[in-house]
Design a protein around this motif. Structure first.
Motif, short mmCIF file in Angstrom:
data_model
loop_
_atom_site.label_atom_id
_atom_site.label_comp_id
_atom_site.label_asym_id
_atom_site.label_seq_id
_atom_site.Cartn_x
_atom_site.Cartn_y
_atom_site.Cartn_z
N GLU A 62 74.22 94.81 74.37
CA GLU A 62 74.05 94.61 75.49
C GLU A 62 73.75 93.10 75.86
O GLU A 62 74.35 92.46 76.60
N ASN A 116 80.67 79.80 76.35
CA ASN A 116 81.69 79.53 75.47
C ASN A 116 81.55 79.45 73.91
O ASN A 116 82.41 80.04 73.17
N LYS A 129 72.60 86.90 79.57
CA LYS A 129 73.32 85.98 80.35
C LYS A 129 72.37 84.60 80.62
O LYS A 129 72.52 83.49 80.35
N LYS A 136 71.83 92.94 79.36
CA LYS A 136 72.65 92.12 79.60
C LYS A 136 72.37 90.79 80.58
O LYS A 136 72.75 89.68 80.10
N THR A 137 71.57 90.96 81.55
CA THR A 137 71.08 89.95 82.15
C THR A 137 70.31 89.10 81.35
O THR A 137 70.36 87.89 81.55
N GLU A 140 76.68 91.06 75.22
CA GLU A 140 77.62 91.12 76.25
C GLU A 140 77.47 90.16 77.34
O GLU A 140 78.41 89.41 77.83
N GLY A 141 76.14 89.94 77.69
CA GLY A 141 75.85 89.13 79.00
C GLY A 141 75.95 87.61 78.18
O GLY A 141 76.44 86.82 78.84
N TYR A 142 75.56 87.18 76.76
CA TYR A 142 75.69 85.96 76.37
C TYR A 142 77.04 85.60 76.28
O TYR A 142 77.22 84.47 76.54
N ARG A 143 77.94 86.29 76.01
CA ARG A 143 79.46 86.09 75.65
C ARG A 143 79.92 85.47 77.10
O ARG A 143 80.77 84.88 77.29
N GLU A 144 79.53 86.26 78.04
CA GLU A 144 80.14 86.44 79.47
C GLU A 144 79.73 84.81 80.12
O GLU A 144 80.81 84.26 80.70
N VAL A 145 78.64 84.24 79.66
CA VAL A 145 78.44 82.74 80.33
C VAL A 145 78.70 81.62 79.29
O VAL A 145 78.51 80.45 79.91
#
Ligand code: ADP
Ligand code: MG
Length: 220
Positions: free
Chosen positions: A191, A201, A121, A117-118, A194-199
């Motif tokens: 996974e 848009n 990100k 996930k990191t 998930e991180g990619y979407r979080e940071v």
């Protein structure tokens, strides 16, 4: 590989102690060195005999320059990359921090818990800044089991003003690399996403593009 390879520089660096050749690929030699007391790596782009010498010189200079530039941009976007100690254009060489770790691919195969996930990100941060890596396989991300830090390397195929296609290729390569090293690949890719979407848009646009890239691959 030569019996006793040596690091050849036109303008030798006095305060450099060459320790070992870490890697020799088609494009570059990677040497572990001690540079003014620091644990460092010399990445030298190698001559291509099939190109005219002056053209070859220019190409190698511009590629090493581009790699340094992209590393600087990645770092300002918050992506961990080696510290750049020196850029020596005449030698088509950069001197960067040595990162003590293993390739993410090997870490996963060896059973380390790698926080994907990191990684996602970091990719998101890079793309948010308009930068792509260009060769985002799990061999170009290093991982330290002790600190659990990552280090992204080998930006020579990246872009500064990237298109959605460039970004899609980054994620696609990541996905392919994960499939090749693990028996539960889609979960691992999820996974990363998930991180990619979080940071980022624009994540959905890239993820859609990955699907297109994959269907193109299938029907070619
Ligand atoms: N800063 C570094 N610290 C530690 N190892 C490195 C570093 N840079 C490169 N390496 C090692 O050398 C290998 C090749 O380096 P890389 O920059 O990916 O060159 P190439 O373009 O030949 O793939 C990496 O997979 C890694 O094992
Ligand atoms: Mg590489």
């Amino acid at each position: 590989m030569k019996e006793n390879p040596t690091l050849e520089l036109d303008s030798p660096i006095i305060d450099i102690e060459v320790k070992e050749l870490l890697s020799r690929g088609a494009e570059a030699e990677i040497w572990r060195v001690n540079w003014f007391g620091r644990d460092a790596v010399v990445k030298k782009r190698v001559k291509k005999g099939y190109r005219h010498p002056r053209l070859d010189d220019n190409i190698r200079k511009s590629r090493i320059k581009k790699e340094v530039k992209l590393m600087v941009l990645a770092r300002s976007a918050g992506v961990p990359v080696p510290i750049i100690y020196d850029l020596r254009l005449e030698d088509k060489t950069m001197i960067i921090q040595y990162f003590n770790g293993l390739r993410v691919m090997d870490a996963i195969n060896d059973g380390y818990e790698v926080d994907l996930k990191t990684i996602g990100k970091h990719i998101g941060r890079l793309h948010k800044a308009g930068v792509t890596h260009g060769d985002l396989t799990t061999s170009n991300i290093l991982f330290s089991p002790e600190s659990e830090n990552f280090c992204f390397i080998d930006f020579s195929l990246g872009e500064q003003e990237s298109s959605i296609e460039d970004m899609g290729v980054d994620l696609h390569l990541m996905r392919e690399a994960l499939i090749s090293v693990h028996d539960n690949p889609l979960e691992l890719y999820e996974e990363v996403l998930e991180g990619y979407r979080e940071v980022f848009n624009g994540a959905e646009g890239t993820i859609e593009r990955v699907k297109k890239i994959e269907s193109r691959g299938r029907y070619q």
